[in-house]
Design an enzyme around this catalytic site. Structure first.
Site, PDB file in Angstrom:
ATOM      1  N   CYS A 168      -0.936  -5.055 -16.275  1.00  0.00           N
ATOM      2  CA  CYS A 168      -1.160  -3.996 -15.298  1.00  0.00           C
ATOM      3  C   CYS A 168      -0.460  -4.275 -13.983  1.00  0.00           C
ATOM      4  O   CYS A 168      -0.648  -3.574 -13.010  1.00  0.00           O
ATOM      5  CB  CYS A 168      -2.656  -3.755 -15.103  1.00  0.00           C
ATOM      6  SG  CYS A 168      -3.553  -5.205 -14.569  1.00  0.00           S
TER       7      CYS A 168
ATOM      8  N   HIS B 110       0.828  -1.208   0.000  1.00  0.00           N
ATOM      9  CA  HIS B 110       0.000   0.000   0.000  1.00  0.00           C
ATOM     10  C   HIS B 110       0.865   1.262   0.000  1.00  0.00           C
ATOM     11  O   HIS B 110       0.686   2.173  -0.797  1.00  0.00           O
ATOM     12  CB  HIS B 110      -0.920  -0.007   1.229  1.00  0.00           C
ATOM     13  CG  HIS B 110      -1.805   1.195   1.304  1.00  0.00           C
ATOM     14  ND1 HIS B 110      -1.454   2.329   2.018  1.00  0.00           N
ATOM     15  CD2 HIS B 110      -2.985   1.472   0.728  1.00  0.00           C
ATOM     16  CE1 HIS B 110      -2.399   3.237   1.876  1.00  0.00           C
ATOM     17  NE2 HIS B 110      -3.350   2.736   1.101  1.00  0.00           N
TER      18      HIS B 110
HETATM   19  C1  PEP Z   1      -1.301  -8.023 -10.102  1.00  0.00           C
HETATM   20  O1  PEP Z   1      -1.558  -9.049  -9.497  1.00  0.00           O
HETATM   21  O2  PEP Z   1      -0.300  -7.875 -10.852  1.00  0.00           O
HETATM   22  C2  PEP Z   1      -2.180  -6.855  -9.971  1.00  0.00           C
HETATM   23  C3  PEP Z   1      -2.040  -5.793 -10.756  1.00  0.00           C
HETATM   24  O3  PEP Z   1      -3.124  -6.896  -8.968  1.00  0.00           O
HETATM   25  P1  PEP Z   1      -2.809  -6.556  -7.436  1.00  0.00           P
HETATM   26  O4  PEP Z   1      -1.410  -6.030  -7.353  1.00  0.00           O
HETATM   27  O5  PEP Z   1      -3.821  -5.575  -7.010  1.00  0.00           O
HETATM   28  O6  PEP Z   1      -2.977  -7.920  -6.812  1.00  0.00           O
END
Ligand code: PEP
Ligand code: MG
Length: 760
Positions: free
Chosen positions: A712, A401
């Site tokens: 992402c 975070h």
């Molecule tokens: C990921 O898993 O790469 C992602 C973008 O989701 P999070 O980091 O929110 O788990």
């Protein structure tokens, strides 16, 4: 001058530089463009003074301000305040003279039934372009009698719970805040596109124009490859024309005003979009815009019949160079004593006094310019994180975070520093380096940038946004970062996480609904998403449904009811939880339905942590049950587990529009390496051949099925991953705010090399 400035509205062409207080930031910027002779679609602003007159003349002002003067930490009181303010504003008739003035202005705008966009433009006495702008209402495709109601709804949106909360937090008096409303004709374009007023990679005086049939959404969102024209700005000669095959176009439905996708008629598909005359007009416009703003511009334009319109003009921005500078400014000789060391999670150098925060009620002691030192940040800390000059945490990795939020806020941060809360003491002066991950004693002012220098970094420099065939988007986790994210010139948002919108209420979804009702929960999500969707419109914003593990929910009110799990990373999260709690999930989906209904057709829906087509079909059916037509809207999935990568073909057959690699999870599940465990951090390798093999296969399968692919996860900001993905043919890459510019350049380099290789 015309006489039209009388009455409750100011026309865009009458707005001058001293009207900022009357028309707010949005109104002023459109007024400035209009004043500079740039052909902005016509419109007017219902002034801040009109809002004032409304509340004062009708006698509701005192009731209103009393109703919203509540303790901002009391969420029940906030909800009551919002409801009462809405009741007062929507339930009170507008004085007749004012109503008539607005109706007359609307009638003057066209033949009296134009589709208009109605946008709030908030202002505050000492903050003309209030930073809480974007939180107020916007309505698209408004027509006829609905206008007056919509304006009142914009006024009422000054008193949403979130807005009251923010003003409280930032010390603004509700009485000093005003709101103007921009009413502007929507342009029903025959053709549209974008224009760079200088060459985006070399800075040469060449104008680059991209053009396609219909509304601009198609070009801006990348759903069609546009024609490309290169014009020598000095001679006005078109030196290069590339005509693309344009299969689809966006059009406005004449009845509803909604934007719909249609096939381009056969005879126009391979036809040149712009004739010489139109190119000449655009070039002239580009020249004027660049001259007026004294910087290269990235312009959105539209043509209706013979008229050329400029919808938006913004500087071709560049990204902060601070990380590179900080890296080279490392003199090495007179280093201060390193007190603690961690991971450099958000670049930049910051100096200030330490504020140790152990509990949430200690947040008040964090002042402007302090360095927050805490075990781990939580969503409630965001207002304090904004005030801070830097952030240091004991725990956490690069995807924690603290890391994600501080990067988005542009605040330097060192995370995972182990013993910072023990080793440092309150008030102690320190300097942190968010690149090297160090915390040293003393205020090393030379290294810490002044605010002015900091701004110099983001001021537009030479045109640097390269045009790439692969789209480069940006990740957003906190709605507050939307403006900074949009400034990067990214092609949209590749991941908008919903977690923060909910966790920042400090309650689990179930508890929040129990305390405030379903309606408030839906609104919380709508508000969070809308700020971002508005900032980027019409660029696409991919919003992911909730994916928080139970250990994060556990820390919130209502967390005691969460299932106890040995391994939350492998547990009740993402689509698993949503499918298991369809009633709660339905509220998230209802939020999407409302956003679409409001006209945010740039919003896309993304499901996290799916494993197979069965998960996908069940989620899709719930989306449909919620009143969203999956055939009409863009929706897709995250590829985060090896199972999802291996079964992506059946997901393509189930109708997904896109698949996006969440490499943070895909890496941890492929390599069996916990992404949050510092003992195995050196084994967390997103470029591991196993991970890359899965990604490569998915891209190939998706291409065969005409399904878009994207990334992402954090790895999308790494040059090695960018090179791999572009070579494999990924459709888009979504990066962190501070990495967008570098990724754009990297993508450009790889694409050029591919082109060169193909002709050699
Ligand atoms: C990921 O898993 O790469 C992602 C973008 O989701 P999070 O980091 O929110 O788990
Ligand atoms: Mg994930």
């Amino acid at each position: 001058m015309t006489q039209r400035a009388e009455g409750p509205v100011l026309w865009l062409d009458d707005i001058g530089s001293d009207d900022l207080g009357a028309v707010g930031g949005k109104g002023a910027s459109l007024g400035e463009m209009t004043g500079a002779g740039l052909p902005v679609p016509p419109g007017f602003v219902v002034t801040a003074g009109s809002y004032r007159t409304f509340i004062e003349e009708t006698g509701i002002a005192e009731d209103l301000f009393e109703a919203v003067a509540v303790d901002t930490d009391d969420s029940a009181a906030l909800a009551r305040a919002e409801a009462r303010a809405e009741e007062l504003i929507l339930g009170t008739e507008m004085p007749e003279e004012m109503r008539q003035g607005i109706v007359d202005a609307y009638a003057d705008l066209d033949d009296g039934n134009a589709f208009v966009a109605v946008r709030s433009s908030a202002t505050a006495e000492d903050l003309p372009d209030a930073s809480f702008a974007g939180q107020q209402e916007t309505f698209l495709n408004v027509q006829g009698e609905a206008l007056v109601e919509r304006i009142k709804e914009c006024w009422a949106s000054l008193f949403t719970q979130r807005a009251i909360y923010y003003r409280g937090e930032q010390g603004f008096d509700d009485r000093n805040v005003d709101i103007a409303v921009v009413v502007q004709r929507m342009v029903d374009a025959d053709k549209s596109g974008v224009m760079f007023t200088s060459h985006p990679s070399t800075g040469e005086p060449k104008i680059i124009i991209e053009a396609a049939w219909g509304l601009g959404e198609a070009v801006v969102s990348g759903s069609v490859s546009p024609d490309n024209y290169v014009v020598d700005r000095e001679t006005g000669e078109t030196v290069e024309t590339t005509v693309a095959e344009k299969k689809v176009m966006m059009e406005k439905d004449a009845e509803t005003g909604e934007t719909v996708e249609r096939e381009v008629p056969e005879d126009k598909r391979e036809a040149v979009v712009l004739d010489d005359d139109e190119i000449a007009k655009l070039v002239e416009l580009g020249r004027r815009a660049e001259e007026h703003y004294d910087a290269p511009q990235d312009v959105e334009w539209a043509i209706v019949g013979d008229d050329v319109y400029m919808l938006q003009s913004r500087p071709i921005t560049t990204i902060s160079e601070s990380s590179a500078e900080a890296a080279t400014a490392d003199g090495g000789d007179d280093e201060g004593e390193v007190l603690v060391r961690g991971l450099g999670a958000s670049p930049g150098v910051a100096a200030g006094p330490v504020r140790i925060v152990r509990k949430l009620d200690q947040l008040d002691k964090v002042g402007e310019g302090d360095v927050i030192v805490t075990e781990m940040t939580t969503p409630d800390m965001v207002p304090a994180m904004k005030r801070a000059s830097g952030i240091v945490t004991d725990e956490g990795g690069m995807t924690s975070h603290a890391a994600i939020v501080s990067r988005e806020l542009g605040v330097p941060a060192v995370v995972g520093a182990g013993t910072a809360t023990e080793a440092l003491s309150d008030g102690q002066e320190i300097t942190i380096d968010g690149d090297k991950g160090t915390v040293v004693a003393g205020l090393r002012e030379k290294e810490a940038k002044t605010e002015e220098e900091d701004h110099a970094d983001v001021r537009p420099q030479n045109p640097v946004k390269p045009m790439t065939a692969t789209e480069v988007k940006v990740n957003v986790s906190i709605p507050e970062a939307a403006h900074r994210a949009a400034q990067t010139g990214a092609d949209g948002v590749g991941l908008l996480r919903m977690e923060h919108m909910i966790l920042s209420t400090n309650k689990t979804p179930e508890r929040y609904i129990a305390d405030h009702g379903e309606e408030a929960y839906v609104e919380e999500i709508v508000e969070g998403v809308r700020g971002v969707a508005d900032e980027f419109y019409p660029r696409p914003v991919r919003v992911r449904t909730l994916d928080a593990p139970t250990d994060e929910f556990r820390q919130l009110e209502g967390g005691g009811d969460e299932p106890k799990e040995h391994n939350p990373m492998l547990g009740y999260r993402g689509i698993r939880r949503s499918l298991d709690r369809p009633d709660t999930f339905a509220h998230e989906l209802e939020a999407f339905r409302r956003l679409f209904e409001m006209g945010y057709d740039n919003v896309e829906v993304m499901f996290p942590l799916v494993n197979d087509a069965e998960d996908v079909i069940r989620a899709r059916n719930l989306l449909e049950d919620a009143g969203v037509d999956p055939e009409k809207r863009r929706w897709g999935v995250m590829i985060e587990t090896p199972a999802s990568a291996l079964t992506v073909e059946s997901m393509c057959e189930a109708g997904i529009d896109f698949a996006s690699f969440g490499t943070n999870d895909l890496t941890q599940y492929t390599l069996a390496v916990d992404r949050n465990n510092e003992n195995v951090a050196d084994r967390f390798d997103e470029l591991h051949p196993g991970v890359l093999a899965l990604i490569g296969e998915v891209i190939e399968t998706c291409r065969e099925h005409d399904v878009a692919t994207s990334i992402c996860g954090q790895a999308g900001s790494k040059p090695e991953m960018v090179r791999f993905l572009v070579n494999e043919g990924v459709s888009s890459i979504s990066a962190n705010i501070d990495a967008v510019r570098d990724v754009q350049h990297e993508v450009k380099r790889v694409e050029q090399k591919l082109l060169l290789d193909s002709v050699r």
